[in-house]
Design a protein around this motif. Structure first.
Motif, PDB file in Angstrom:
ATOM      1  N   PHE A 104      34.318  30.710  43.358  1.00  0.00           N
ATOM      2  CA  PHE A 104      34.495  29.789  42.056  1.00  0.00           C
ATOM      3  C   PHE A 104      35.400  31.171  40.990  1.00  0.00           C
ATOM      4  CE2 PHE A 104      30.861  27.792  42.826  1.00  0.00           C
ATOM      5  CZ  PHE A 104      30.276  26.692  41.310  1.00  0.00           C
ATOM      6  N   ALA A 105      36.202  31.933  41.967  1.00  0.00           N
ATOM      7  CA  ALA A 105      37.254  33.184  41.488  1.00  0.00           C
ATOM      8  C   ALA A 105      37.741  32.438  41.726  1.00  0.00           C
ATOM      9  CB  ALA A 105      36.546  34.211  42.642  1.00  0.00           C
ATOM     10  N   ILE A 106      38.971  31.328  42.502  1.00  0.00           N
ATOM     11  CA  ILE A 106      39.830  30.542  41.941  1.00  0.00           C
ATOM     12  C   ILE A 106      39.982  29.772  40.984  1.00  0.00           C
ATOM     13  CG2 ILE A 106      41.008  28.936  43.416  1.00  0.00           C
ATOM     14  CD1 ILE A 106      39.822  29.513  45.796  1.00  0.00           C
ATOM     15  N   PRO A 107      39.374  29.196  39.980  1.00  0.00           N
ATOM     16  CA  PRO A 107      39.146  28.571  39.253  1.00  0.00           C
ATOM     17  C   PRO A 107      39.922  29.466  37.544  1.00  0.00           C
ATOM     18  CG  PRO A 107      37.648  26.722  39.968  1.00  0.00           C
ATOM     19  CD  PRO A 107      38.057  28.892  40.517  1.00  0.00           C
ATOM     20  N   ILE A 108      39.033  30.894  37.985  1.00  0.00           N
ATOM     21  CA  ILE A 108      39.679  31.912  36.745  1.00  0.00           C
ATOM     22  C   ILE A 108      40.998  32.214  37.249  1.00  0.00           C
ATOM     23  CG2 ILE A 108      38.989  33.910  36.388  1.00  0.00           C
ATOM     24  CD1 ILE A 108      35.667  33.257  36.468  1.00  0.00           C
ATOM     25  N   ALA A 109      41.118  32.812  37.964  1.00  0.00           N
ATOM     26  CA  ALA A 109      42.700  32.921  38.405  1.00  0.00           C
ATOM     27  C   ALA A 109      43.831  32.228  37.914  1.00  0.00           C
ATOM     28  CB  ALA A 109      42.963  32.911  39.956  1.00  0.00           C
ATOM     29  N   GLY A 110      43.735  30.107  37.971  1.00  0.00           N
ATOM     30  CA  GLY A 110      44.038  29.499  37.407  1.00  0.00           C
ATOM     31  C   GLY A 110      44.164  29.452  35.595  1.00  0.00           C
ATOM     32  N   TYR A 111      42.975  30.030  35.534  1.00  0.00           N
ATOM     33  CA  TYR A 111      43.142  30.468  33.659  1.00  0.00           C
ATOM     34  C   TYR A 111      43.406  31.128  33.398  1.00  0.00           C
ATOM     35  CZ  TYR A 111      40.169  31.248  29.815  1.00  0.00           C
ATOM     36  OH  TYR A 111      40.112  31.762  28.178  1.00  0.00           O
ATOM     37  N   ILE A 112      43.120  32.586  34.341  1.00  0.00           N
ATOM     38  CA  ILE A 112      44.453  33.736  33.942  1.00  0.00           C
ATOM     39  C   ILE A 112      45.679  33.205  34.014  1.00  0.00           C
ATOM     40  CG2 ILE A 112      44.424  35.836  34.590  1.00  0.00           C
ATOM     41  CD1 ILE A 112      41.605  35.812  35.345  1.00  0.00           C
ATOM     42  N   TYR A 113      46.396  32.544  34.918  1.00  0.00           N
ATOM     43  CA  TYR A 113      47.558  32.447  34.921  1.00  0.00           C
ATOM     44  C   TYR A 113      48.652  30.667  34.005  1.00  0.00           C
ATOM     45  CZ  TYR A 113      47.147  36.499  37.412  1.00  0.00           C
ATOM     46  OH  TYR A 113      47.406  38.235  38.206  1.00  0.00           O
TER      47      TYR A 113
END
Length: 85
Positions: free
Chosen positions: A17-26
């Motif tokens: 669930f941290a992977i989509p947040i990294a995608g959201y940030i970048y």
């Protein structure tokens, strides 16, 4: 289920669930509104809850099982005096 298996499951939930947040940030700025609601209401809460469970889950389990709550009081008040039991 073993405790090691539970820890592994929560760890992988946290990582996935941290992977989509990294995608959201970048992601490019014009695409952020497309991902904002699902990130705010799904990914971040799951990430926070899994992180808190890995950090303080032992306290929550103890509270739920009732071991932390004493069955009888440690002290009694009788005739104006406090007495240890």
């Amino acid at each position: 289920m073993k405790e090691a298996t539970k820890r592994s499951i929560f760890r992988w939930i946290h990582i996935v669930f941290a992977i989509p947040i990294a995608g959201y940030i970048y992601s490019p700025f014009d695409q952020i509104p497309n991902y904002a609601p699902i990130t705010r209401f799904v990914f971040v809460p799951v990430l926070v809850l899994s992180g808190l469970w890995m950090w303080k889950g032992h306290v929550v389990r103890r509270l739920i099982s009732g071991r932390l709550i004493s069955k009888r009081p440690a002290y009694s008040y009788k005739n104006g005096r406090i007495k240890a039991q």
